[in-house]
Design a protein around this motif. Structure first.
Motif, PDB file in Angstrom:
ATOM      1  N   LEU A  43      -5.318  -5.192   2.838  1.00 38.72           N
ATOM      2  CA  LEU A  43      -5.179  -3.847   2.292  1.00 38.72           C
ATOM      3  C   LEU A  43      -3.804  -3.650   1.676  1.00 38.72           C
ATOM      4  O   LEU A  43      -2.817  -4.219   2.138  1.00 38.72           O
ATOM      5  CB  LEU A  43      -5.391  -2.812   3.401  1.00 38.72           C
ATOM      6  CG  LEU A  43      -6.745  -2.847   4.101  1.00 38.72           C
ATOM      7  CD1 LEU A  43      -6.771  -1.835   5.238  1.00 38.72           C
ATOM      8  CD2 LEU A  43      -7.875  -2.590   3.128  1.00 38.72           C
ATOM      9  N   ILE A  44      -3.741  -2.815   0.655  1.00 39.71           N
ATOM     10  CA  ILE A  44      -2.479  -2.474  -0.009  1.00 39.71           C
ATOM     11  C   ILE A  44      -2.178  -1.013   0.306  1.00 39.71           C
ATOM     12  O   ILE A  44      -3.001  -0.135   0.030  1.00 39.71           O
ATOM     13  CB  ILE A  44      -2.578  -2.652  -1.535  1.00 39.71           C
ATOM     14  CG1 ILE A  44      -2.954  -4.088  -1.893  1.00 39.71           C
ATOM     15  CG2 ILE A  44      -1.258  -2.239  -2.199  1.00 39.71           C
ATOM     16  CD1 ILE A  44      -3.307  -4.271  -3.365  1.00 39.71           C
ATOM     17  N   GLY A  45      -1.017  -0.746   0.863  1.00 42.08           N
ATOM     18  CA  GLY A  45      -0.600   0.632   1.137  1.00 42.08           C
ATOM     19  C   GLY A  45      -0.292   1.359  -0.150  1.00 42.08           C
ATOM     20  O   GLY A  45       0.341   0.809  -1.047  1.00 42.08           O
ATOM     21  N   TYR A  90      -4.885   3.321   2.164  1.00 42.04           N
ATOM     22  CA  TYR A  90      -4.767   1.964   1.625  1.00 42.04           C
ATOM     23  C   TYR A  90      -5.801   1.795   0.525  1.00 42.04           C
ATOM     24  O   TYR A  90      -6.745   2.563   0.427  1.00 42.04           O
ATOM     25  CB  TYR A  90      -5.099   0.920   2.701  1.00 42.04           C
ATOM     26  CG  TYR A  90      -4.242   0.945   3.923  1.00 42.04           C
ATOM     27  CD1 TYR A  90      -3.010   0.295   3.941  1.00 42.04           C
ATOM     28  CD2 TYR A  90      -4.667   1.582   5.081  1.00 42.04           C
ATOM     29  CE1 TYR A  90      -2.230   0.290   5.083  1.00 42.04           C
ATOM     30  CE2 TYR A  90      -3.891   1.580   6.231  1.00 42.04           C
ATOM     31  CZ  TYR A  90      -2.680   0.928   6.225  1.00 42.04           C
ATOM     32  OH  TYR A  90      -1.909   0.927   7.358  1.00 42.04           O
ATOM     33  N   ASN A 146      -8.313  -1.391  -1.085  1.00 45.93           N
ATOM     34  CA  ASN A 146      -8.826  -2.742  -0.927  1.00 45.93           C
ATOM     35  C   ASN A 146      -9.403  -3.157  -2.279  1.00 45.93           C
ATOM     36  O   ASN A 146     -10.461  -2.670  -2.672  1.00 45.93           O
ATOM     37  CB  ASN A 146      -9.906  -2.771   0.159  1.00 45.93           C
ATOM     38  CG  ASN A 146     -10.330  -4.170   0.513  1.00 45.93           C
ATOM     39  OD1 ASN A 146      -9.691  -5.136   0.130  1.00 45.93           O
ATOM     40  ND2 ASN A 146     -11.418  -4.280   1.242  1.00 45.93           N
ATOM     41  N   THR A 155      -9.005   4.853   4.511  1.00 43.45           N
ATOM     42  CA  THR A 155      -8.132   5.812   5.200  1.00 43.45           C
ATOM     43  C   THR A 155      -8.132   5.492   6.679  1.00 43.45           C
ATOM     44  O   THR A 155      -9.192   5.299   7.282  1.00 43.45           O
ATOM     45  CB  THR A 155      -8.622   7.244   4.966  1.00 43.45           C
ATOM     46  OG1 THR A 155      -8.744   7.470   3.561  1.00 43.45           O
ATOM     47  CG2 THR A 155      -7.651   8.251   5.545  1.00 43.45           C
ATOM     48  N   TYR A 205      -0.962  -9.445  -5.009  1.00 35.30           N
ATOM     49  CA  TYR A 205      -2.031  -9.319  -4.015  1.00 35.30           C
ATOM     50  C   TYR A 205      -2.423 -10.686  -3.458  1.00 35.30           C
ATOM     51  O   TYR A 205      -2.750 -11.597  -4.204  1.00 35.30           O
ATOM     52  CB  TYR A 205      -3.242  -8.626  -4.625  1.00 35.30           C
ATOM     53  CG  TYR A 205      -4.366  -8.405  -3.634  1.00 35.30           C
ATOM     54  CD1 TYR A 205      -4.209  -7.525  -2.576  1.00 35.30           C
ATOM     55  CD2 TYR A 205      -5.572  -9.080  -3.768  1.00 35.30           C
ATOM     56  CE1 TYR A 205      -5.234  -7.315  -1.666  1.00 35.30           C
ATOM     57  CE2 TYR A 205      -6.601  -8.868  -2.864  1.00 35.30           C
ATOM     58  CZ  TYR A 205      -6.422  -7.991  -1.823  1.00 35.30           C
ATOM     59  OH  TYR A 205      -7.437  -7.793  -0.926  1.00 35.30           O
TER      60      TYR A 205
END
Length: 103
Positions: free
Chosen positions: A21-23, A90, A92, A55, A17
């Motif tokens: 945002l992380i999918g 996603y 966060n 979202t 990270y």
């Protein structure tokens, strides 16, 4: 809830990270688990205040749709069927806290 999924998400956040945002699909690939298991784990992390689920919605033409407009696309000036809307989830991570994600 399997702690291994929580630990895997924690490992991803700690080792990969870099902000933003992380999918959820990235976590599915990284953890080699079905989407429902990863989603269940991130729901647990969200309830613990360790991540926030974000979202985003898009029309079939790939225009972003504000959450309060779904299923109406302002760019197309069209109302789409709910089944035609693309939904992307996603996470966060809440990084302003010293958090152990595996607990």
């Amino acid at each position: 809830m399997s702690n291994s999924n929580l630990e895997c998400i924690n490992e991803y956040i700690e080792s990969h990270y870099q902000g933003g945002l992380i999918g959820i699909s990235i976590l599915v690939d990284f953890c080699q688990q079905p989407m429902w298991k990863i989603y269940s784990a991130i729901k647990t992390l969200e309830s613990q205040g360790k991540v926030k689920i974000v979202t985003r919605y898009f029309c079939p033409e790939s225009h972003p749709i504000p959450n309060d407009n779904v299923p109406f696309c302002p760019a197309c000036d069209l109302r789409y069927s709910e089944v035609d809307i693309v939904t992307i989830v996603y996470i966060n991570p809440i990084v302003n806290q010293q958090v152990n994600y595996s607990k």
